[in-house]
Design a protein around this motif. Structure first.
Motif, short mmCIF file in Angstrom:
data_model
loop_
_atom_site.label_atom_id
_atom_site.label_comp_id
_atom_site.label_asym_id
_atom_site.label_seq_id
_atom_site.Cartn_x
_atom_site.Cartn_y
_atom_site.Cartn_z
N ILE A 107 28.65 46.99 45.47
CA ILE A 107 28.48 45.18 45.29
C ILE A 107 28.87 45.00 44.24
O ILE A 107 29.27 43.64 43.58
N LEU A 108 28.43 45.65 43.44
CA LEU A 108 28.97 44.61 41.58
C LEU A 108 29.80 44.67 41.26
O LEU A 108 30.38 44.16 40.95
N PHE A 109 30.48 45.70 41.71
CA PHE A 109 32.62 45.71 41.24
C PHE A 109 32.72 44.79 42.19
O PHE A 109 34.02 43.69 42.02
N CYS A 110 32.40 44.72 43.84
CA CYS A 110 32.81 43.34 44.07
C CYS A 110 33.44 42.35 43.84
O CYS A 110 33.95 41.24 43.49
N GLY A 111 31.95 42.10 43.49
CA GLY A 111 31.92 40.26 42.80
C GLY A 111 33.14 40.26 41.55
O GLY A 111 32.77 39.28 41.27
N LEU A 112 32.03 41.48 40.36
CA LEU A 112 33.73 40.78 39.27
C LEU A 112 34.35 41.23 39.88
O LEU A 112 34.87 40.30 39.64
N SER A 113 35.06 41.98 40.55
CA SER A 113 37.17 42.27 40.56
C SER A 113 37.01 40.92 41.74
O SER A 113 38.44 40.10 41.36
N THR A 114 36.49 40.24 42.64
CA THR A 114 36.70 39.14 43.56
C THR A 114 37.23 37.86 42.84
O THR A 114 37.65 37.05 42.97
N GLY A 115 35.73 37.95 42.32
CA GLY A 115 35.98 37.19 40.85
C GLY A 115 36.56 36.50 40.39
O GLY A 115 37.12 35.24 39.68
N SER A 116 36.76 37.99 39.37
CA SER A 116 38.49 38.08 38.58
C SER A 116 39.84 37.66 38.90
O SER A 116 40.62 36.76 38.77
N MET A 117 39.94 38.16 41.00
CA MET A 117 41.15 37.23 41.02
C MET A 117 41.69 35.83 41.27
O MET A 117 41.97 35.06 41.23
N LEU A 118 39.73 35.53 41.87
CA LEU A 118 40.22 33.65 41.82
C LEU A 118 40.24 32.82 40.51
O LEU A 118 41.38 32.17 40.79
N PHE A 119 39.63 33.99 39.19
CA PHE A 119 39.97 33.42 38.39
C PHE A 119 41.86 33.55 37.66
O PHE A 119 41.85 32.54 37.70
N ASP A 120 42.17 34.51 38.08
CA ASP A 120 43.36 34.65 37.86
C ASP A 120 44.25 33.47 38.85
O ASP A 120 45.51 33.40 38.06
N ALA A 121 44.24 33.67 39.60
CA ALA A 121 44.75 32.51 40.69
C ALA A 121 44.89 31.10 39.74
O ALA A 121 45.08 30.26 40.04
N LEU A 122 43.23 30.97 39.62
CA LEU A 122 43.56 29.44 38.91
C LEU A 122 44.30 29.67 37.61
O LEU A 122 44.94 27.86 36.70
N ASP A 123 44.28 30.66 36.76
CA ASP A 123 44.80 30.63 35.48
C ASP A 123 46.70 30.30 35.84
O ASP A 123 46.91 29.99 34.98
N GLU A 124 46.87 30.95 36.81
CA GLU A 124 48.21 30.63 37.55
C GLU A 124 48.26 29.22 37.98
O GLU A 124 49.42 28.49 37.56
#
Length: 196
Positions: free
Chosen positions: A169-186
């Motif tokens: 659960i913790l890895f899911c929250g951290l990694s999927t949140g990072s995917m969203l933020f990567d999309a925003l960075d792009e």
């Protein structure tokens, strides 16, 4: 309400303020300092009761233990909330509900947007939420008119979680949140990161 910093100062000073002479004359060895910090965290967060194969209640202490086991830096802020950095992004770990049974991993994108971009960033969040389960993406408009994008994964753990489930659960929250933020960075590249 007594802040975490006040409690820490009382603990370190054993209830009285330390004098300059005591601070400069009494250096603390690394092992002793580590033990004091561990004791302070245990007092503030509780002790971690591992649920290796049987579900156990999730506590801030278990989350902190997971962070330590995975060599992630974390902190407890003045409100007693547990937070940490993941790939240079700030995430918090909250427990909500009557029994503190709802675990929420919440991250905030490290940049903010002008209010004029609100409609387009709302469209981006709606598109994200329509196509993916995690994280829930939404925006907050601050009093200064700046837009902040937030990623959130919440899970009801009324019956507890094993260590493996909590980790997932913790890895899911951290990694999927990072995917969203990567999309925003792009989508919104940092102008300072681009060569002139």
């Amino acid at each position: 309400m007594v802040s975490f910093g006040d409690r820490a100062r009382r603990w370190w000073g054993r209830g009285r303020p330390a004098t300059r002479a005591e601070v400069s004359v009494a250096p603390v060895e690394d092992g002793e300092l580590h033990a004091r910090v561990a004791e302070l965290l245990a007092r503030e967060l509780g002790t971690a009761e591992h649920g290796a194969t049987t579900p156990a209640p999730v506590s801030p202490a278990r989350i902190a233990a997971w962070m330590s086991e995975n060599q992630f830096s974390y902190f407890v802020d003045n409100d007693g909330d547990l937070g940490g950095l993941w790939r240079g992004r700030l995430f918090y770990f909250f427990l909500f509900g009557e029994q503190a049974e709802i675990l929420q991993v919440r991250g905030q994108w490290h940049r903010e947007l002008a209010i004029e971009r609100l409609e387009e960033v709302l469209d981006l969040c709606n598109e994200w939420n329509a196509e993916r389960i995690w994280p829930k993406a939404y925006v907050r408009v601050r009093d200064n008119g700046r837009v902040h994008v937030v990623a959130e994964v919440a899970t009801d753990l009324e019956h507890g979680a094993t260590d493996a489930q909590l980790s997932q659960i913790l890895f899911c929250g951290l990694s999927t949140g990072s995917m969203l933020f990567d999309a925003l960075d792009e989508r919104y590249p940092d102008p300072a990161g681009v060569a002139p």
